[in-house]
Design a protein around this motif. Structure first.
Motif, mmCIF file in Angstrom:
data_model
loop_
_atom_site.group_PDB
_atom_site.id
_atom_site.type_symbol
_atom_site.label_atom_id
_atom_site.label_comp_id
_atom_site.label_asym_id
_atom_site.label_seq_id
_atom_site.Cartn_x
_atom_site.Cartn_y
_atom_site.Cartn_z
ATOM 1 N N HIS A 7 0.839 -1.196 0.000
ATOM 2 C CA HIS A 7 0.000 0.000 0.000
ATOM 3 C C HIS A 7 0.873 1.244 0.000
ATOM 4 C CE1 HIS A 7 -2.450 -3.184 1.909
ATOM 5 N NE2 HIS A 7 -3.435 -2.630 1.242
ATOM 6 N N TRP A 15 -3.671 3.464 -1.876
ATOM 7 C CA TRP A 15 -3.633 2.678 -3.097
ATOM 8 C C TRP A 15 -3.046 1.306 -2.771
ATOM 9 C CZ3 TRP A 15 -4.190 4.865 -8.347
ATOM 10 C CH2 TRP A 15 -4.590 6.207 -8.342
ATOM 11 N N SER A 63 -8.097 -0.715 -2.394
ATOM 12 C CA SER A 63 -7.778 0.711 -2.488
ATOM 13 C C SER A 63 -8.917 1.548 -1.924
ATOM 14 C CB SER A 63 -7.517 1.117 -3.942
ATOM 15 O OG SER A 63 -6.253 0.666 -4.373
#
Length: 275
Positions: A7, A15, A63
């Motif tokens: 991430h 994201w 996400s």
């Protein structure tokens, strides 16, 4: 295959992405209602010589997303920052459907960040009003229905399957079809209604294709209704190799995974050889 994701924070949201391999960066973006796993077979095939990063686009998978909504232009502005956050200055972009549309616009507007583009089953301009109305209605239903079986019925219905896959694909590939459905049902329910707005936000590109100066591999499933964009792509992009893949629909990496691997591998190996 491990589903452990990495991430990063960008644009005020998280994201999620899967990364494998080392070498030149290949940044992969999926289509609406899919996730990073669309690219598992391709990334595994490339990972002995490329660094493959498979994104979960905002509102998909693990996400985050912006509750007020977002558009393609917002993502295009963020992609150079995303490449930089991954420690690189350039990437080859691989995208399907909305992921391909985003990648095409990044290549046009930020050419310094893109050394090549693989463009799959993606509309050049926004879809027509009827398609957008149907997508909006589907997205609203997916957001409002709490019963998973009811949401699953929307994805497995014949009209939706006819748009996404070659005829008979679900019956011939039950395990992969089950995986795809699980992915389609996995996104945050609050994000579903917003995803139609992303597709609707596509700015016209048919008159701007000459701005894409990098080498492009364009792939279309022969059964994808969007293959009508073939001639626009062929005539508009300065450097393009275009292939129409038989027995494949809109989700080409699922319908014909080996042909996808073969075509993309040959293209990217040629880019490296000629660089």
């Amino acid at each position: 295959m491990s589903t452990s994701l990495k991430h990063l924070e960008l644009g005020g949201i998280r994201w999620a992405y899967r990364e494998q391999g080392q070498g030149p960066l290949v940044l992969m973006s999926h289509g609406t209602f899919l996730d990073h796993s669309l690219w598992d077979t391709l990334a595994e095939a490339l990972s002995d010589r490329f660094r493959c990063v498979q994104l979960d686009l905002p509102g998909h998978g693990q996400s985050g997303f912006w509750p007020q909504g977002w558009g393609v232009a917002d993502l295009v502005r963020l992609y150079p920052q995303l490449i930089a956050a991954l420690g690189e200055t350039q990437a080859t972009l691989v995208g399907l459907s909305i992921g391909g549309a985003i990648s095409l616009r990044v290549a046009a507007e930020h050419p310094e960040c893109v050394n090549a583009l693989v463009y799959m089953d993606a509309a050049v301009d926004a879809p027509g009003p009827a398609h957008l109305d149907n997508l909006k209605a589907l997205a609203q239903q997916l957001g409002s229905l709490s019963d998973e079986k009811e949401r699953a019925a929307l994805f497995t219905a014949e009209p939706f399957q006819r748009l996404m896959h070659t005829p008979g694909w679900r019956d011939q590939n039950p395990q992969l079809a089950a995986h795809e459905l699980q992915v389609q049902l996995s996104h945050p329910r609050a994000a579903y209604p917003l995803l139609a707005g992303v597709v609707a936000s596509l700015n016209p590109m048919s008159q701007r294709l000459s701005e894409v100066r990098c080498p492009v591999l364009a792939l279309w499933g022969a059964d994808d209704p969007g293959a009508i964009w073939n001639d626009v792509i062929r005539n508009g992009l300065p450097s393009v190799s275009l292939h129409l893949v038989p027995n494949a629909g809109h989700h080409l990496p699922y319908d014909q995974p080996q042909q996808c691997v073969d075509l993309v591998s040959a293209f990217l190996d040629g880019i490296v050889k000629n660089s």
